[in-house]
Design a protein around this motif. Structure first.
Motif, PDB file in Angstrom:
ATOM      1  N   ILE A   1      60.378  22.652  51.701  1.00 26.49           N
ATOM      2  CA  ILE A   1      61.714  22.317  52.169  1.00 26.49           C
ATOM      3  C   ILE A   1      62.740  22.413  51.052  1.00 26.49           C
ATOM      4  CG2 ILE A   1      63.136  20.533  53.237  1.00 26.49           C
ATOM      5  CD1 ILE A   1      60.613  19.509  54.618  1.00 26.49           C
ATOM      6  N   CYS A   2      62.416  21.888  49.877  1.00 30.78           N
ATOM      7  CA  CYS A   2      63.386  21.877  48.782  1.00 30.78           C
ATOM      8  C   CYS A   2      62.653  21.779  47.448  1.00 30.78           C
ATOM      9  CB  CYS A   2      64.362  20.706  48.936  1.00 30.78           C
ATOM     10  SG  CYS A   2      63.631  19.086  48.582  1.00 30.78           S
ATOM     11  N   PRO A   3      63.344  22.039  46.336  1.00 30.42           N
ATOM     12  CA  PRO A   3      62.704  21.904  45.025  1.00 30.42           C
ATOM     13  C   PRO A   3      62.495  20.436  44.654  1.00 30.42           C
ATOM     14  CG  PRO A   3      65.012  22.454  44.748  1.00 30.42           C
ATOM     15  CD  PRO A   3      64.729  22.542  46.221  1.00 30.42           C
ATOM     16  N   ALA A   4      61.548  20.206  43.761  1.00 23.96           N
ATOM     17  CA  ALA A   4      61.308  18.860  43.260  1.00 23.96           C
ATOM     18  C   ALA A   4      62.187  18.622  42.034  1.00 23.96           C
ATOM     19  CB  ALA A   4      59.837  18.683  42.897  1.00 23.96           C
ATOM     20  N   PRO A   5      63.002  17.582  42.028  1.00 20.56           N
ATOM     21  CA  PRO A   5      63.833  17.309  40.847  1.00 20.56           C
ATOM     22  C   PRO A   5      62.963  16.992  39.629  1.00 20.56           C
ATOM     23  CG  PRO A   5      64.527  15.995  42.744  1.00 20.56           C
ATOM     24  CD  PRO A   5      63.215  16.596  43.095  1.00 20.56           C
ATOM     25  N   GLN A   6      63.358  17.518  38.482  1.00 27.34           N
ATOM     26  CA  GLN A   6      62.638  17.212  37.257  1.00 27.34           C
ATOM     27  C   GLN A   6      63.178  15.900  36.699  1.00 27.34           C
ATOM     28  OE1 GLN A   6      62.450  20.385  34.410  1.00 27.34           O
ATOM     29  NE2 GLN A   6      60.935  19.329  33.133  1.00 27.34           N
TER      30      GLN A   6
END
Length: 309
Positions: A58-63
Protein backbone atom coordinates in the motif's frame (compact mmCIF):
# COMPACT_ATOMS: atom_id res chain seq x y z
CA UNK A 1 -41.39 6.72 30.64
CA UNK A 2 -43.71 5.94 33.54
CA UNK A 3 -45.37 2.83 34.89
CA UNK A 4 -48.09 2.36 37.50
CA UNK A 5 -48.80 -1.05 39.04
CA UNK A 6 -52.16 -2.34 40.33
CA UNK A 7 -51.50 -0.89 43.79
CA UNK A 8 -51.04 2.58 42.36
CA UNK A 9 -47.30 2.69 42.75
CA UNK A 10 -45.77 4.69 39.95
CA UNK A 11 -42.24 4.43 38.63
CA UNK A 12 -40.86 6.88 36.06
CA UNK A 13 -37.57 7.61 34.34
CA UNK A 14 -36.27 10.21 31.92
CA UNK A 15 -33.43 10.08 29.37
CA UNK A 16 -32.57 13.03 27.18
CA UNK A 17 -31.57 12.25 23.57
CA UNK A 18 -29.84 14.83 21.38
CA UNK A 19 -29.88 13.99 17.71
CA UNK A 20 -26.98 15.34 15.66
CA UNK A 21 -27.71 16.68 12.23
CA UNK A 22 -26.61 14.20 9.55
CA UNK A 23 -23.49 15.52 7.78
CA UNK A 24 -23.85 17.12 4.39
CA UNK A 25 -21.90 15.89 1.34
CA UNK A 26 -18.89 17.82 0.08
CA UNK A 27 -16.84 17.34 -3.09
CA UNK A 28 -13.24 16.11 -3.09
CA UNK A 29 -12.21 19.29 -4.89
CA UNK A 30 -13.62 21.46 -2.09
CA UNK A 31 -11.69 19.54 0.56
CA UNK A 32 -8.48 19.77 -1.48
CA UNK A 33 -8.89 23.57 -1.54
CA UNK A 34 -9.08 23.82 2.28
CA UNK A 35 -6.21 24.88 4.52
CA UNK A 36 -4.19 22.20 6.27
CA UNK A 37 -5.22 21.16 9.77
CA UNK A 38 -8.32 19.78 11.44
CA UNK A 39 -11.30 19.99 9.09
CA UNK A 40 -13.92 20.10 11.84
CA UNK A 41 -16.95 20.40 9.57
CA UNK A 42 -20.20 18.36 9.73
CA UNK A 43 -19.70 17.13 6.16
CA UNK A 44 -18.68 13.92 4.43
CA UNK A 45 -17.01 12.76 1.23
CA UNK A 46 -18.31 9.80 -0.72
CA UNK A 47 -16.03 7.52 -2.70
CA UNK A 48 -14.49 4.09 -3.16
CA UNK A 49 -11.73 2.45 -1.15
CA UNK A 50 -9.32 1.32 -3.89
CA UNK A 51 -6.56 -0.19 -1.76
CA UNK A 52 -6.60 -3.70 -0.31
CA UNK A 53 -5.96 -3.83 3.44
CA UNK A 54 -4.58 -7.37 2.99
CA UNK A 55 -1.89 -6.06 0.62
CA UNK A 56 1.64 -5.37 1.83
CA UNK A 57 2.16 -2.95 -1.05
CA UNK A 58 0.00 0.00 0.00
CA UNK A 59 2.71 2.50 0.93
CA UNK A 60 6.40 2.78 1.88
CA UNK A 61 7.56 2.19 5.43
CA UNK A 62 8.88 5.38 7.07
CA UNK A 63 12.49 5.13 8.18
CA UNK A 64 12.56 5.86 11.92
CA UNK A 65 16.30 5.35 12.58
CA UNK A 66 19.37 3.85 10.96
CA UNK A 67 18.40 0.35 9.78
CA UNK A 68 14.88 0.82 11.20
CA UNK A 69 11.56 1.12 9.35
CA UNK A 70 8.00 1.30 10.63
CA UNK A 71 6.39 -1.52 8.66
CA UNK A 72 3.05 -1.04 10.46
CA UNK A 73 2.43 2.14 8.41
CA UNK A 74 1.39 0.00 5.45
CA UNK A 75 -1.45 -1.55 7.45
CA UNK A 76 -2.66 1.85 8.69
CA UNK A 77 -2.98 3.35 5.20
CA UNK A 78 -5.67 3.25 2.52
CA UNK A 79 -6.64 5.17 -0.61
CA UNK A 80 -10.07 6.58 -1.43
CA UNK A 81 -11.07 7.96 -4.83
CA UNK A 82 -14.10 10.05 -5.71
CA UNK A 83 -17.18 8.41 -7.17
CA UNK A 84 -16.19 9.59 -10.64
CA UNK A 85 -12.57 8.49 -10.14
CA UNK A 86 -11.20 11.98 -10.77
CA UNK A 87 -9.50 12.69 -7.43
CA UNK A 88 -8.05 10.66 -4.58
CA UNK A 89 -6.95 10.97 -0.97
CA UNK A 90 -4.47 8.92 1.00
CA UNK A 91 -6.09 7.96 4.31
CA UNK A 92 -3.95 7.59 7.43
CA UNK A 93 -5.71 5.61 10.16
CA UNK A 94 -5.19 5.66 13.91
CA UNK A 95 -4.80 1.86 14.10
CA UNK A 96 -4.44 -1.11 11.78
CA UNK A 97 -7.88 -2.42 12.80
CA UNK A 98 -9.51 0.89 11.78
CA UNK A 99 -8.16 0.48 8.24
CA UNK A 100 -9.70 -2.93 7.55
CA UNK A 101 -12.26 -1.93 4.95
CA UNK A 102 -12.73 -4.18 1.94
CA UNK A 103 -11.34 -3.10 -1.41
CA UNK A 104 -13.85 -1.34 -3.68
CA UNK A 105 -16.23 -0.58 -0.78
CA UNK A 106 -18.33 2.51 -1.38
CA UNK A 107 -18.06 4.66 1.72
CA UNK A 108 -19.13 7.95 3.27
CA UNK A 109 -16.33 9.42 5.39
CA UNK A 110 -17.27 12.10 7.95
CA UNK A 111 -14.76 14.95 8.14
CA UNK A 112 -15.57 16.49 11.54
CA UNK A 113 -12.81 14.75 13.50
CA UNK A 114 -10.08 14.30 10.87
CA UNK A 115 -7.33 16.53 9.49
CA UNK A 116 -6.07 17.53 6.05
CA UNK A 117 -2.40 17.39 5.07
CA UNK A 118 -0.89 18.48 1.75
CA UNK A 119 2.38 17.85 -0.08
CA UNK A 120 3.05 19.96 -3.16
CA UNK A 121 4.84 19.43 -6.47
CA UNK A 122 3.63 16.78 -7.09
CA UNK A 123 0.38 17.68 -5.34
CA UNK A 124 -0.71 15.01 -2.84
CA UNK A 125 -3.58 15.17 -0.34
CA UNK A 126 -3.89 13.20 2.89
CA UNK A 127 -6.69 12.79 5.41
CA UNK A 128 -5.17 11.85 8.76
CA UNK A 129 -6.44 10.69 12.14
CA UNK A 130 -9.12 8.49 10.58
CA UNK A 131 -10.92 5.90 12.74
CA UNK A 132 -13.59 3.32 11.99
CA UNK A 133 -16.14 5.59 13.71
CA UNK A 134 -15.63 8.26 11.03
CA UNK A 135 -17.31 6.08 8.39
CA UNK A 136 -21.03 6.73 8.45
CA UNK A 137 -21.74 4.29 5.65
CA UNK A 138 -19.89 1.31 4.11
CA UNK A 139 -21.39 -0.73 1.27
CA UNK A 140 -20.22 -3.08 -1.47
CA UNK A 141 -19.21 -1.21 -4.58
CA UNK A 142 -17.45 -1.25 -7.92
CA UNK A 143 -14.83 1.47 -8.25
CA UNK A 144 -14.22 3.22 -11.58
CA UNK A 145 -10.87 2.53 -13.22
CA UNK A 146 -9.49 5.20 -15.53
CA UNK A 147 -7.45 4.13 -18.54
CA UNK A 148 -4.52 6.45 -19.25
CA UNK A 149 -1.19 6.25 -20.99
CA UNK A 150 2.01 7.22 -19.16
CA UNK A 151 2.10 10.68 -20.75
CA UNK A 152 -1.55 11.39 -19.86
CA UNK A 153 -1.02 11.08 -16.09
CA UNK A 154 -1.30 14.30 -14.05
CA UNK A 155 -1.17 15.26 -10.38
CA UNK A 156 -4.96 14.86 -10.25
CA UNK A 157 -4.48 11.11 -10.81
CA UNK A 158 -2.36 10.67 -7.67
CA UNK A 159 -4.03 8.26 -5.21
CA UNK A 160 -6.55 7.08 -7.83
CA UNK A 161 -6.88 3.73 -9.60
CA UNK A 162 -5.60 3.77 -13.18
CA UNK A 163 -5.13 1.10 -15.84
CA UNK A 164 -2.07 1.87 -17.92
CA UNK A 165 -2.04 -0.20 -21.14
CA UNK A 166 0.79 -1.13 -23.46
CA UNK A 167 3.38 -1.64 -20.73
CA UNK A 168 6.36 -3.95 -20.64
CA UNK A 169 9.05 -4.46 -18.02
CA UNK A 170 12.39 -3.10 -19.24
CA UNK A 171 14.74 -5.41 -17.34
CA UNK A 172 13.02 -8.78 -17.39
CA UNK A 173 15.58 -10.61 -15.32
CA UNK A 174 15.29 -11.43 -11.65
CA UNK A 175 12.21 -10.56 -9.59
CA UNK A 176 9.98 -7.57 -8.80
CA UNK A 177 12.50 -6.30 -6.22
CA UNK A 178 16.03 -6.62 -7.57
CA UNK A 179 17.77 -5.57 -4.35
CA UNK A 180 20.19 -7.41 -2.13
CA UNK A 181 17.88 -9.46 0.06
CA UNK A 182 20.57 -9.92 2.65
CA UNK A 183 19.67 -6.37 3.64
CA UNK A 184 15.88 -6.66 3.61
CA UNK A 185 13.65 -7.69 6.48
CA UNK A 186 13.50 -11.40 7.17
CA UNK A 187 9.93 -12.50 6.41
CA UNK A 188 7.92 -15.09 4.46
CA UNK A 189 8.90 -13.41 1.18
CA UNK A 190 12.56 -13.53 2.16
CA UNK A 191 13.40 -16.31 4.64
CA UNK A 192 17.12 -16.15 3.81
CA UNK A 193 17.92 -12.68 5.13
CA UNK A 194 20.60 -12.44 7.75
CA UNK A 195 18.71 -9.55 9.35
CA UNK A 196 15.74 -10.23 11.61
CA UNK A 197 14.88 -6.68 12.69
CA UNK A 198 17.26 -4.25 10.99
CA UNK A 199 16.19 -3.80 7.37
CA UNK A 200 18.30 -1.57 5.10
CA UNK A 201 15.55 -1.02 2.50
CA UNK A 202 11.77 -1.30 2.30
CA UNK A 203 10.72 -0.78 -1.34
CA UNK A 204 12.18 -1.13 -4.80
CA UNK A 205 11.35 0.43 -8.20
CA UNK A 206 11.14 -1.58 -11.42
CA UNK A 207 11.05 0.32 -14.71
CA UNK A 208 8.34 -0.29 -17.31
CA UNK A 209 8.13 1.07 -20.85
CA UNK A 210 5.39 1.52 -23.45
CA UNK A 211 5.67 1.06 -27.22
CA UNK A 212 6.45 4.79 -27.67
CA UNK A 213 9.45 4.67 -25.35
CA UNK A 214 7.84 6.37 -22.34
CA UNK A 215 8.78 4.90 -18.96
CA UNK A 216 7.28 4.63 -15.48
CA UNK A 217 8.33 2.68 -12.40
CA UNK A 218 6.26 0.19 -10.50
CA UNK A 219 7.06 0.08 -6.77
CA UNK A 220 7.06 -3.09 -4.68
CA UNK A 221 7.66 -3.43 -0.95
CA UNK A 222 10.03 -5.98 0.51
CA UNK A 223 7.16 -7.46 2.57
CA UNK A 224 5.12 -8.38 -0.52
CA UNK A 225 4.88 -12.20 -0.63
CA UNK A 226 4.60 -12.51 -4.44
CA UNK A 227 7.66 -10.43 -5.26
CA UNK A 228 9.79 -13.60 -5.51
CA UNK A 229 7.25 -16.42 -5.82
CA UNK A 230 7.42 -19.01 -8.59
CA UNK A 231 9.84 -19.37 -11.46
CA UNK A 232 9.01 -18.65 -15.08
CA UNK A 233 12.50 -19.57 -16.25
CA UNK A 234 15.13 -22.05 -15.19
CA UNK A 235 17.50 -19.20 -14.32
CA UNK A 236 15.08 -17.74 -11.80
CA UNK A 237 13.46 -14.91 -13.79
CA UNK A 238 9.92 -14.50 -12.48
CA UNK A 239 8.70 -11.14 -13.82
CA UNK A 240 6.25 -11.14 -16.76
CA UNK A 241 8.01 -11.24 -20.12
CA UNK A 242 5.28 -9.68 -22.26
CA UNK A 243 3.22 -6.54 -22.84
CA UNK A 244 -0.12 -5.70 -21.29
CA UNK A 245 -2.04 -3.59 -18.80
CA UNK A 246 -0.92 -2.60 -15.33
CA UNK A 247 -3.79 -1.68 -12.98
CA UNK A 248 -2.38 0.26 -10.08
CA UNK A 249 -2.70 3.19 -7.73
CA UNK A 250 -0.79 6.23 -8.93
CA UNK A 251 1.63 7.51 -6.29
CA UNK A 252 4.43 10.06 -6.12
CA UNK A 253 7.18 8.75 -3.85
CA UNK A 254 10.67 10.26 -4.03
CA UNK A 255 13.19 7.49 -3.36
CA UNK A 256 16.55 9.13 -2.72
CA UNK A 257 18.54 5.90 -2.66
CA UNK A 258 17.45 5.05 -6.23
CA UNK A 259 17.88 8.48 -7.83
CA UNK A 260 15.28 9.88 -10.23
CA UNK A 261 12.34 7.45 -10.34
CA UNK A 262 10.03 9.83 -12.23
CA UNK A 263 7.23 12.12 -11.13
CA UNK A 264 4.71 9.26 -10.78
CA UNK A 265 4.91 5.59 -9.93
CA UNK A 266 2.42 2.73 -9.82
CA UNK A 267 1.60 0.39 -6.93
CA UNK A 268 -0.20 -2.91 -7.56
CA UNK A 269 -2.36 -4.19 -4.72
CA UNK A 270 -2.31 -7.81 -5.92
CA UNK A 271 -0.13 -9.65 -8.42
CA UNK A 272 -3.13 -10.22 -10.70
CA UNK A 273 -3.25 -6.45 -11.38
CA UNK A 274 -0.03 -6.87 -13.40
CA UNK A 275 -1.48 -8.40 -16.58
CA UNK A 276 1.52 -8.29 -18.92
CA UNK A 277 0.49 -11.39 -20.85
CA UNK A 278 0.75 -10.30 -24.50
CA UNK A 279 3.61 -10.65 -26.94
CA UNK A 280 6.60 -8.43 -26.04
CA UNK A 281 7.13 -5.26 -28.05
CA UNK A 282 10.89 -5.08 -27.61
CA UNK A 283 13.57 -7.62 -28.42
CA UNK A 284 16.73 -8.20 -26.39
CA UNK A 285 19.82 -7.24 -28.38
CA UNK A 286 22.32 -7.16 -25.50
CA UNK A 287 22.12 -9.56 -22.60
CA UNK A 288 23.89 -9.41 -19.26
CA UNK A 289 23.55 -12.78 -17.61
CA UNK A 290 24.36 -12.54 -13.94
CA UNK A 291 22.33 -15.54 -12.81
CA UNK A 292 24.57 -18.29 -14.13
CA UNK A 293 27.33 -19.23 -11.70
CA UNK A 294 28.84 -21.92 -13.93
CA UNK A 295 32.25 -21.62 -15.55
CA UNK A 296 30.69 -21.11 -18.97
CA UNK A 297 28.03 -18.40 -18.99
CA UNK A 298 24.98 -19.63 -20.91
CA UNK A 299 22.58 -17.02 -22.31
CA UNK A 300 18.92 -17.02 -21.38
CA UNK A 301 17.67 -15.39 -24.60
CA UNK A 302 20.33 -15.76 -27.28
CA UNK A 303 22.56 -18.63 -28.40
CA UNK A 304 26.19 -19.49 -27.75
CA UNK A 305 28.32 -19.36 -24.63
CA UNK A 306 30.82 -17.05 -22.99
CA UNK A 307 33.75 -18.95 -21.53
CA UNK A 308 35.20 -17.59 -18.32
CA UNK A 309 39.01 -17.79 -18.22
Amino acid sequence: VSYADKLGNEVSAEYAITQKVFPKPIEFSEVRAMSEGKIGLPQYIEGFIISDYNSKNICPAPQTAQFKYDFTENDKTAYIESVDGRYGFCLKFATEADAQIARYSKVKLALENVSLKKELNPDRYYITGVTAADFIEIANGSAPVKTKSITELTDDDIFTLVSVPDLEIVYKDGCFTNCTDGYSLKCDANPFSGISNGSRWCESPLMMIDSKGNTINMVTNCSVPWRRDGKDKAMGTIVPQGTGTFKGIVVAEPMVRYGDVGRYQLRAMVKEDIALTGAPTYKTIVEWNWNDWKADTAPEVGAGTLTNV
